[in-house]
Design an enzyme around this catalytic site. Structure first.
Site, PDB file in Angstrom:
ATOM      1  N   PHE A  27      -1.243  -2.500   4.641  1.00  0.00           N
ATOM      2  CA  PHE A  27      -2.584  -3.098   4.615  1.00  0.00           C
ATOM      3  C   PHE A  27      -2.689  -4.314   3.701  1.00  0.00           C
ATOM      4  CE2 PHE A  27      -2.829  -0.622   0.706  1.00  0.00           C
ATOM      5  CZ  PHE A  27      -3.533  -1.471  -0.128  1.00  0.00           C
ATOM      6  N   LYS A  38       2.892  -3.065  15.251  1.00  0.00           N
ATOM      7  CA  LYS A  38       1.800  -2.141  14.906  1.00  0.00           C
ATOM      8  C   LYS A  38       1.207  -2.580  13.567  1.00  0.00           C
ATOM      9  CE  LYS A  38       1.173   1.516  12.536  1.00  0.00           C
ATOM     10  NZ  LYS A  38      -0.196   1.329  12.028  1.00  0.00           N
ATOM     11  N   GLU A  97      -3.602   0.131  10.234  1.00  0.00           N
ATOM     12  CA  GLU A  97      -4.860   0.629  10.814  1.00  0.00           C
ATOM     13  C   GLU A  97      -6.059   0.263   9.939  1.00  0.00           C
ATOM     14  OE1 GLU A  97      -2.336   2.329   9.701  1.00  0.00           O
ATOM     15  OE2 GLU A  97      -2.956   3.998   8.399  1.00  0.00           O
ATOM     16  N   LYS A  98      -5.794  -0.188   8.713  1.00  0.00           N
ATOM     17  CA  LYS A  98      -6.901  -0.491   7.806  1.00  0.00           C
ATOM     18  C   LYS A  98      -7.429  -1.919   7.982  1.00  0.00           C
ATOM     19  CE  LYS A  98      -5.606   2.905   4.355  1.00  0.00           C
ATOM     20  NZ  LYS A  98      -4.193   3.273   4.605  1.00  0.00           N
ATOM     21  N   SER A 110       4.747   2.068   2.107  1.00  0.00           N
ATOM     22  CA  SER A 110       5.068   3.013   1.029  1.00  0.00           C
ATOM     23  C   SER A 110       6.418   3.702   1.260  1.00  0.00           C
ATOM     24  CB  SER A 110       3.975   4.078   0.961  1.00  0.00           C
ATOM     25  OG  SER A 110       4.027   4.848   2.151  1.00  0.00           O
ATOM     26  N   CYS A 160       2.903  -6.038  -3.599  1.00  0.00           N
ATOM     27  CA  CYS A 160       4.154  -5.318  -3.889  1.00  0.00           C
ATOM     28  C   CYS A 160       4.917  -6.015  -5.009  1.00  0.00           C
ATOM     29  CB  CYS A 160       5.014  -5.238  -2.652  1.00  0.00           C
ATOM     30  SG  CYS A 160       5.443  -6.847  -2.049  1.00  0.00           S
ATOM     31  N   GLU A 169       3.733   4.628  -8.444  1.00  0.00           N
ATOM     32  CA  GLU A 169       3.191   3.299  -8.151  1.00  0.00           C
ATOM     33  C   GLU A 169       1.659   3.422  -8.124  1.00  0.00           C
ATOM     34  OE1 GLU A 169       3.838   1.872  -4.118  1.00  0.00           O
ATOM     35  OE2 GLU A 169       3.853  -0.195  -4.813  1.00  0.00           O
TER      36      GLU A 169
HETATM   37  P1  NAD Z   1       1.652   2.955   4.074  1.00  0.00           P
HETATM   38  O1  NAD Z   1       3.050   3.415   3.983  1.00  0.00           O
HETATM   39  O2  NAD Z   1       0.563   3.927   3.864  1.00  0.00           O
HETATM   40  O3  NAD Z   1       1.408   2.337   5.542  1.00  0.00           O
HETATM   41  C1  NAD Z   1       2.313   1.399   6.094  1.00  0.00           C
HETATM   42  C2  NAD Z   1       2.444   1.646   7.580  1.00  0.00           C
HETATM   43  O4  NAD Z   1       3.077   2.902   7.806  1.00  0.00           O
HETATM   44  C3  NAD Z   1       1.100   1.686   8.299  1.00  0.00           C
HETATM   45  O5  NAD Z   1       1.208   0.935   9.478  1.00  0.00           O
HETATM   46  C4  NAD Z   1       0.865   3.151   8.543  1.00  0.00           C
HETATM   47  O6  NAD Z   1       0.152   3.394   9.735  1.00  0.00           O
HETATM   48  C5  NAD Z   1       2.260   3.735   8.616  1.00  0.00           C
HETATM   49  N1  NAD Z   1       2.352   5.098   8.065  1.00  0.00           N
HETATM   50  C6  NAD Z   1       1.784   5.544   6.905  1.00  0.00           C
HETATM   51  N2  NAD Z   1       2.120   6.821   6.683  1.00  0.00           N
HETATM   52  C7  NAD Z   1       2.916   7.200   7.701  1.00  0.00           C
HETATM   53  C8  NAD Z   1       3.585   8.424   8.032  1.00  0.00           C
HETATM   54  N3  NAD Z   1       3.494   9.497   7.262  1.00  0.00           N
HETATM   55  N4  NAD Z   1       4.319   8.451   9.144  1.00  0.00           N
HETATM   56  C9  NAD Z   1       4.432   7.365   9.925  1.00  0.00           C
HETATM   57  N5  NAD Z   1       3.812   6.197   9.677  1.00  0.00           N
HETATM   58  C10 NAD Z   1       3.068   6.104   8.575  1.00  0.00           C
HETATM   59  O7  NAD Z   1       1.513   1.696   3.101  1.00  0.00           O
HETATM   60  P2  NAD Z   1       0.196   0.894   2.716  1.00  0.00           P
HETATM   61  O8  NAD Z   1      -0.646   1.738   1.827  1.00  0.00           O
HETATM   62  O9  NAD Z   1      -0.405   0.299   3.926  1.00  0.00           O
HETATM   63  O10 NAD Z   1       0.836  -0.309   1.862  1.00  0.00           O
HETATM   64  C11 NAD Z   1       1.059  -0.235   0.475  1.00  0.00           C
HETATM   65  C12 NAD Z   1       2.516   0.016   0.186  1.00  0.00           C
HETATM   66  O11 NAD Z   1       3.318  -1.001   0.748  1.00  0.00           O
HETATM   67  C13 NAD Z   1       2.833  -0.004  -1.306  1.00  0.00           C
HETATM   68  O12 NAD Z   1       3.729   1.035  -1.590  1.00  0.00           O
HETATM   69  C14 NAD Z   1       3.511  -1.367  -1.508  1.00  0.00           C
HETATM   70  O13 NAD Z   1       4.374  -1.444  -2.607  1.00  0.00           O
HETATM   71  C15 NAD Z   1       4.238  -1.490  -0.222  1.00  0.00           C
HETATM   72  N6  NAD Z   1       4.580  -2.876   0.067  1.00  0.00           N
HETATM   73  C16 NAD Z   1       5.877  -3.256  -0.104  1.00  0.00           C
HETATM   74  C17 NAD Z   1       6.250  -4.562   0.146  1.00  0.00           C
HETATM   75  C18 NAD Z   1       7.658  -4.996  -0.038  1.00  0.00           C
HETATM   76  O14 NAD Z   1       8.016  -6.058   0.481  1.00  0.00           O
HETATM   77  N7  NAD Z   1       8.496  -4.233  -0.734  1.00  0.00           N
HETATM   78  C19 NAD Z   1       5.291  -5.492   0.592  1.00  0.00           C
HETATM   79  C20 NAD Z   1       3.968  -5.060   0.749  1.00  0.00           C
HETATM   80  C21 NAD Z   1       3.629  -3.742   0.488  1.00  0.00           C
END
Ligand code: NAD
Length: 486
Positions: free
Chosen positions: A172, A196, A199-200, A249, A304, A404
């Site tokens: 998101f 994809k 969703e947020k 994440s 991130c 985190e």
């Molecule tokens: P998230 O993992 O909750 O969601 C990311 C994606 O994964 C979404 O599209 C979501 O629908 C999907 N998803 C979530 N849980 C899932 C599950 N259990 N099974 C399958 N799919 C699932 O992450 P977020 O809250 O949207 O983003 C924040 C996170 O992203 C933080 O941890 C941040 O550090 C990380 N991030 C990392 C970078 C990088 O380049 N290292 C860049 C941006 C964000």
């Protein structure tokens, strides 16, 4: 569908925040070049985090629709891979031009759905735009190798080939930049794509998809499906998808890495972070404090590459006082309000999680120097705001240090030497980025050589490489063998 399906032009009408609309539009999928309303009966609300108003409704795409998107991408692949590279590049050249044209619209959508300030939202668009610019030089990037006469009369050459259908799963926090990390490079190489969005905040992806179609991307080359875990699992399992780019994440990333790798897919997962800055006693005071504040609290800490831990070598007290003073001057407000320095965090759950981690720090013995938990923003009393928060005297066994936080919270620690400070950083499980603030070349060189982090800054708080390099990350921050975009 009982819910009115309103076209994407709904996003394009004006610079009005979307929460002014009365009926929330349903976000469409993009399948085979058509923006189509999903048949899904289940939908989730996309909510403006400053106002709690429902901006749009996101369908949980059905399995049949998902298959149709993959099938469209598979059908488009043979002719797209044989489309001249110059033609593919020219589409990117057009795309970068019209992203610039519509940057205000993209930024307003990001502020509405994600909450960050308009300035940060423009940065989000711009950092993605740079990847599109990079993709314009794909012919050179894609050059192969050639050795003549490896044995008598035999030449050998290698060529770089597209894989087929690739997929991207987005977080998101950068609704424009991260989709733009993914599909422009993939499609310009000749792959087709299924994206994809988070969703947020799916709106920026939808605007970008409209622009990609306007730029001339043929039907089926870029497809978009919405949803959550089921859609992600469908992507992992699908035999026709050859590679996955994921950013998000660790919980989701490691699940996706294992599940998709078990199907033989190539996977790159950029995941969580806990980025440290080491501050040496010889660091330039003003520049360092400004950097720590900008990198710790900008975008409400939901980057991130945000700096979330400051390790002061020597006496930390004057530094912490200086930080608190500067933080008190930061303006917390809805992202579209003039002068806002930080907006809300993405959801009520995120706010609760952040507040709980702050409390756990207090319970574990940290000193709460600045507490942003009870902030009230006039006119936006329902918003998910957390003001800048500073916890000092933090130690590495505390929950607030191990997890985190992903919010506007800076943890302050103290070490007696550079070696001790680096030991703290290197023992942390994450390794996205790390910075040192110092005027000593010796300290800088030691840090650069021995720090265990993917991206290293010397007097640079957020060391993110431009697209001709790669966004890296090490330890638990990355899984895979090929990094994004470079
Ligand atoms: P998230 O993992 O909750 O969601 C990311 C994606 O994964 C979404 O599209 C979501 O629908 C999907 N998803 C979530 N849980 C899932 C599950 N259990 N099974 C399958 N799919 C699932 O992450 P977020 O809250 O949207 O983003 C924040 C996170 O992203 C933080 O941890 C941040 O550090 C990380 N991030 C990392 C970078 C990088 O380049 N290292 C860049 C941006 C964000």
């Amino acid at each position: 569908s009982p819910i009115p399906a309103i076209g994407l032009t709904r996003y394009s009408t004006s610079a009005q925040p979307s929460h002014k609309h009365t009926t929330p539009p349903r976000v469409r999928n993009l399948i085979g070049g058509e923006f189509v309303d999903s048949r899904a009966t289940e939908a989730i609300d996309v909510v403006n985090p400053a106002t709690q108003e429902v901006v749009s409704q996101l369908p949980l795409t059905t399995s049949e629709e998902f298959k149709a998107a993959v099938s469209a991408a598979k059908t488009a692949f043979p002719s797209w891979r044989n489309t001249p590279i110059t033609t593919r590049q020219r589409i990117m050249l057009k795309l970068q031009e019209i992203i610039r044209r519509d940057a205000d619209k993209l930024a307003m959508n990001i502020t509405t759905e994600q909450g960050k300030t308009l300035k940060d939202a423009h940065g989000d668009v711009f950092r993605g735009l740079e990847v599109v610019e990079h993709a314009c030089g794909m012919a050179t990037l894609q050059m192969g190798e050639f050795v003549s006469n490896v044995s008598s009369g035999i030449d050998t050459y290698s060529i770089r080939e597209p894989l087929g259908v690739c997929a991207g799963i987005c977080p998101f926090n950068f609704p424009a930049m991260i989709p733009l990390w993914m599909f422009p490079m993939a499609v310009t190489c000749g792959n087709t794509f299924v994206l994809k969005p988070s969703e947020k905040d799916p709106g920026a992806s939808m605007i970008l998809a409209e622009l990609a179609m306007e730029a001339g991307l043929p039907n089926g080359v870029l497809n978009i499906v919405h949803g959550t875990n089921d859609t992600v699992n469908n992507i992992c399992d699908d035999e026709d998808i050859k590679a996955i780019s994921f950013v998000g994440s660790n919980t989701a990333g490691m699940h996706i890495y294992a599940r998709a790798a078990a199907k033989g897919k190539r996977v790159q997962c950029n995941m969580g972070a806990k980025n440290h800055a080491i501050i040496m006693p010889d660091a330039s005071i003003d520049a360092t404090l400004n950097s720590l504040v900008a990198a710790g609290f900008g975008a409400a800490g939901q980057r991130c590459m945000a700096l979330s831990v400051a390790v002061f070598v020597g006496d930390s007290r004057p530094w912490v006082e200086g930080l608190a003073e500067r933080c008190k001057a930061l303006k917390v407000n809805a992202g579209h309000e003039p002068g806002a320095d930080l907006g809300p965090v993405i959801s009520k759950q995120a706010k609760e999680r952040i507040c709980n981690l702050i409390q756990s720090g207090v319970d574990d013995g940290a000193t709460l120097v600045l507490d942003g938990r009870n902030i009230v923003v006039r006119g936006y009393e329902g918003g998910n705001f957390v003001g800048p928060t500073i916890l000092a005297d933090v130690t590495s066994n505390m929950e607030c240090y191990k997890e985190e936080i992903f919010g506007p919270v800076l943890l302050c620690m103290q070490a007696d030497s550079l070696e001790e400070a680096m030991d703290i950083v290197n023992k942390n499980k994450y390794g996205n980025g790390a910075s040192i603030f110092t005027t000593s070349g010796i300290a800088a060189r030691k840090f650069q050589n021995d720090i265990e982090a993917g991206q290293v800054g010397i007097n640079v708080p957020i060391p993110v490489p431009l697209p001709f390099f790669s966004f890296t990350g090490s330890k638990a921050s990355f899984a895979g063998d090929l990094n994004f975009y470079g």
